[in-house]
Design an enzyme around this catalytic site. Structure first.
Site, PDB file in Angstrom:
ATOM      1  N   ASN A   9       1.407  -0.583  57.801  1.00  0.00           N
ATOM      2  CA  ASN A   9       0.680   0.561  57.228  1.00  0.00           C
ATOM      3  C   ASN A   9      -0.537   0.001  56.502  1.00  0.00           C
ATOM      4  O   ASN A   9      -0.425  -0.500  55.391  1.00  0.00           O
ATOM      5  CB  ASN A   9       1.603   1.313  56.259  1.00  0.00           C
ATOM      6  CG  ASN A   9       0.869   2.418  55.502  1.00  0.00           C
ATOM      7  OD1 ASN A   9      -0.235   2.811  55.882  1.00  0.00           O
ATOM      8  ND2 ASN A   9       1.475   2.900  54.433  1.00  0.00           N
ATOM      9  N   LYS A  11      -3.064   1.561  55.296  1.00  0.00           N
ATOM     10  CA  LYS A  11      -3.649   2.452  54.280  1.00  0.00           C
ATOM     11  C   LYS A  11      -5.170   2.526  54.486  1.00  0.00           C
ATOM     12  O   LYS A  11      -5.626   2.501  55.631  1.00  0.00           O
ATOM     13  CB  LYS A  11      -3.246   1.984  52.873  1.00  0.00           C
ATOM     14  CG  LYS A  11      -1.736   1.708  52.776  1.00  0.00           C
ATOM     15  CD  LYS A  11      -1.236   1.493  51.391  1.00  0.00           C
ATOM     16  CE  LYS A  11       0.262   1.221  51.437  1.00  0.00           C
ATOM     17  NZ  LYS A  11       0.901   1.166  50.133  1.00  0.00           N
ATOM     18  N   HIS A  91       4.602   9.826  52.987  1.00  0.00           N
ATOM     19  CA  HIS A  91       4.453   8.583  52.219  1.00  0.00           C
ATOM     20  C   HIS A  91       4.245   8.943  50.742  1.00  0.00           C
ATOM     21  O   HIS A  91       3.599   9.939  50.427  1.00  0.00           O
ATOM     22  CB  HIS A  91       3.247   7.792  52.756  1.00  0.00           C
ATOM     23  CG  HIS A  91       3.167   6.422  52.147  1.00  0.00           C
ATOM     24  ND1 HIS A  91       2.674   6.217  50.889  1.00  0.00           N
ATOM     25  CD2 HIS A  91       3.541   5.215  52.622  1.00  0.00           C
ATOM     26  CE1 HIS A  91       2.746   4.921  50.609  1.00  0.00           C
ATOM     27  NE2 HIS A  91       3.268   4.288  51.643  1.00  0.00           N
ATOM     28  N   GLU A  93       2.329   7.931  48.521  1.00  0.00           N
ATOM     29  CA  GLU A  93       0.927   8.110  48.093  1.00  0.00           C
ATOM     30  C   GLU A  93       0.428   9.494  48.503  1.00  0.00           C
ATOM     31  O   GLU A  93      -0.348  10.113  47.785  1.00  0.00           O
ATOM     32  CB  GLU A  93       0.057   6.987  48.690  1.00  0.00           C
ATOM     33  CG  GLU A  93       0.314   5.665  47.984  1.00  0.00           C
ATOM     34  CD  GLU A  93       0.077   4.428  48.830  1.00  0.00           C
ATOM     35  OE1 GLU A  93      -0.562   4.519  49.885  1.00  0.00           O
ATOM     36  OE2 GLU A  93       0.551   3.350  48.409  1.00  0.00           O
ATOM     37  N   GLU A 160      11.454   3.973  50.767  1.00  0.00           N
ATOM     38  CA  GLU A 160      10.443   3.222  50.013  1.00  0.00           C
ATOM     39  C   GLU A 160      10.512   3.625  48.547  1.00  0.00           C
ATOM     40  O   GLU A 160       9.915   4.646  48.146  1.00  0.00           O
ATOM     41  CB  GLU A 160       9.043   3.544  50.544  1.00  0.00           C
ATOM     42  CG  GLU A 160       8.817   3.151  51.979  1.00  0.00           C
ATOM     43  CD  GLU A 160       7.338   2.908  52.248  1.00  0.00           C
ATOM     44  OE1 GLU A 160       6.988   1.798  52.626  1.00  0.00           O
ATOM     45  OE2 GLU A 160       6.544   3.843  52.048  1.00  0.00           O
ATOM     46  N   GLY A 166       3.543  -1.671  46.490  1.00  0.00           N
ATOM     47  CA  GLY A 166       2.308  -2.307  46.027  1.00  0.00           C
ATOM     48  C   GLY A 166       2.423  -2.953  44.654  1.00  0.00           C
ATOM     49  O   GLY A 166       1.425  -3.318  44.053  1.00  0.00           O
ATOM     50  N   SER A 205       6.752  -3.696  48.868  1.00  0.00           N
ATOM     51  CA  SER A 205       6.531  -5.114  48.563  1.00  0.00           C
ATOM     52  C   SER A 205       7.350  -6.068  49.438  1.00  0.00           C
ATOM     53  O   SER A 205       7.840  -7.086  48.957  1.00  0.00           O
ATOM     54  CB  SER A 205       6.780  -5.400  47.074  1.00  0.00           C
ATOM     55  OG  SER A 205       5.863  -4.660  46.282  1.00  0.00           O
ATOM     56  N   GLY A 226       3.061  -2.669  53.807  1.00  0.00           N
ATOM     57  CA  GLY A 226       1.712  -2.325  53.369  1.00  0.00           C
ATOM     58  C   GLY A 226       0.868  -3.583  53.190  1.00  0.00           C
ATOM     59  O   GLY A 226       0.316  -4.133  54.148  1.00  0.00           O
TER      60      GLY A 226
HETATM   61  P1  PGA Z   1       3.547  -2.425  50.156  1.00  0.00           P
HETATM   62  O1  PGA Z   1       3.407  -0.935  50.743  1.00  0.00           O
HETATM   63  O2  PGA Z   1       4.210  -3.256  51.206  1.00  0.00           O
HETATM   64  O3  PGA Z   1       2.152  -2.849  49.847  1.00  0.00           O
HETATM   65  O4  PGA Z   1       4.411  -2.307  48.930  1.00  0.00           O
HETATM   66  C1  PGA Z   1       4.417  -0.356  51.516  1.00  0.00           C
HETATM   67  C2  PGA Z   1       4.029   1.034  51.894  1.00  0.00           C
HETATM   68  O5  PGA Z   1       3.347   1.703  51.101  1.00  0.00           O
HETATM   69  O6  PGA Z   1       4.354   1.523  52.995  1.00  0.00           O
END
Ligand code: PGA
Length: 245
Positions: A9, A11, A91, A93, A160, A166, A205, A226
């Site tokens: 992903n 983003k 997601h 976000e 998640e 993140g 993460s 991500g």
């Molecule tokens: P991250 O994001 O691996 O940067 O924590 C995962 C995601 O948002 O799908």
């Protein structure tokens, strides 16, 4: 047997150059038991499909609407047209920053399935929900409301935890497994056969250093990646961890 699935992903990141570097490594990312999907910003889907037909692509979001006066939206059918096979839905976000409620999520899942995209439903609790012992309640509610009209046969679910996205903080393999088992149990209540085959991914993460232990868990079938998917070498190491599962 369930295949492992690793989804990148990107983003609001990435470039044609990054697409090309993933395409060049495609054969070392995917193997007989690991499927890989790359979700770049949708503007890159067409070029990726045309120049690199070997890549399996997904979108990060789709509209709940099919057509009409909805300025700025992209329909699931349009995304399918330009090469997407998967689409992320719900997601955290999108939920937190763009007001996507469980009801909107349910409409998007329906729109995606109607357009023959495989939706990847993302669920997860915030840090305050976890500390108030609301994790299970939140996850079950997101599943029940988000999947109200869904065909469970053509679906991926990603757990998640919002506090792990993140942040560099990952759920422990045991914490992640516990919620994956809860999700698989919920699916089994709807359809026992689907519960055996549905792919459940962990996201938050995931890095080369922790991927192996997470992917060893019984109910974790891969990851939604991500930050670490913006570097092809790191992503390759995560795919290798999935191969060893
Ligand atoms: P991250 O994001 O691996 O940067 O924590 C995962 C995601 O948002 O799908």
């Amino acid at each position: 047997m369930r295949h492992n699935l690793v989804i990148a992903n990107w983003k609001l990141n990435g470039s044609i150059k990054l697409i090309n570097s993933f395409a060049n490594e495609w054969n070392s990312l995917t193997t007989a038991n690991v499927q890989v999907v790359v979700c770049p910003p949708a503007i890159y889907l067409s070029a990726a499909k045309e120049q690199h037909p070997q890549m399996v692509l997904g979108a990060q979001v789709c509209s709940a609407y099919q057509e009409g006066a909805y300025t700025g939206e992209l329909s699931a059918a349009m995304l399918h047209d330009v090469g997407a096979h998967y689409v992320l839905v719900g997601h955290s976000e999108r939920r937190a920053l763009f007001g996507e409620t469980d009801e909107v999520v349910a409409s998007k899942i329906a729109a995606a399935q109607q357009a023959k995209l495989i939706p990847v439903l993302c669920v997860g609790e915030t840090a305050s929900e976890r500390s108030a012992s609301l994790t299970e309640k939140v996850i079950l509610q997101q599943l029940e409301k988000g999947l109200l009209q869904a065909d469970l046969h053509r679906l991926v679910i990603a757990y998640e935890p919002v506090w792990a996205i993140g942040t560099g903080e990952t759920a422990s393999p045991q914490q992640a497994q516990e919620i994956h088992a809860l999700i698989r149990g919920w699916v089994a209540q709807q359809d026992a056969a689907v519960a055996e085959t549905i792919q459940l991914l962990y996201g938050g993460s995931v890095k080369p250093a922790n991927a192996g232990e997470l992917f060893q868990q019984k109910d974790i079938d891969g990851g939604l990646i991500g930050g670490a998917s913006l570097d092809v070498e790191q992503f390759k190491a995560i795919c290798t961890a999935a191969q060893e599962r």
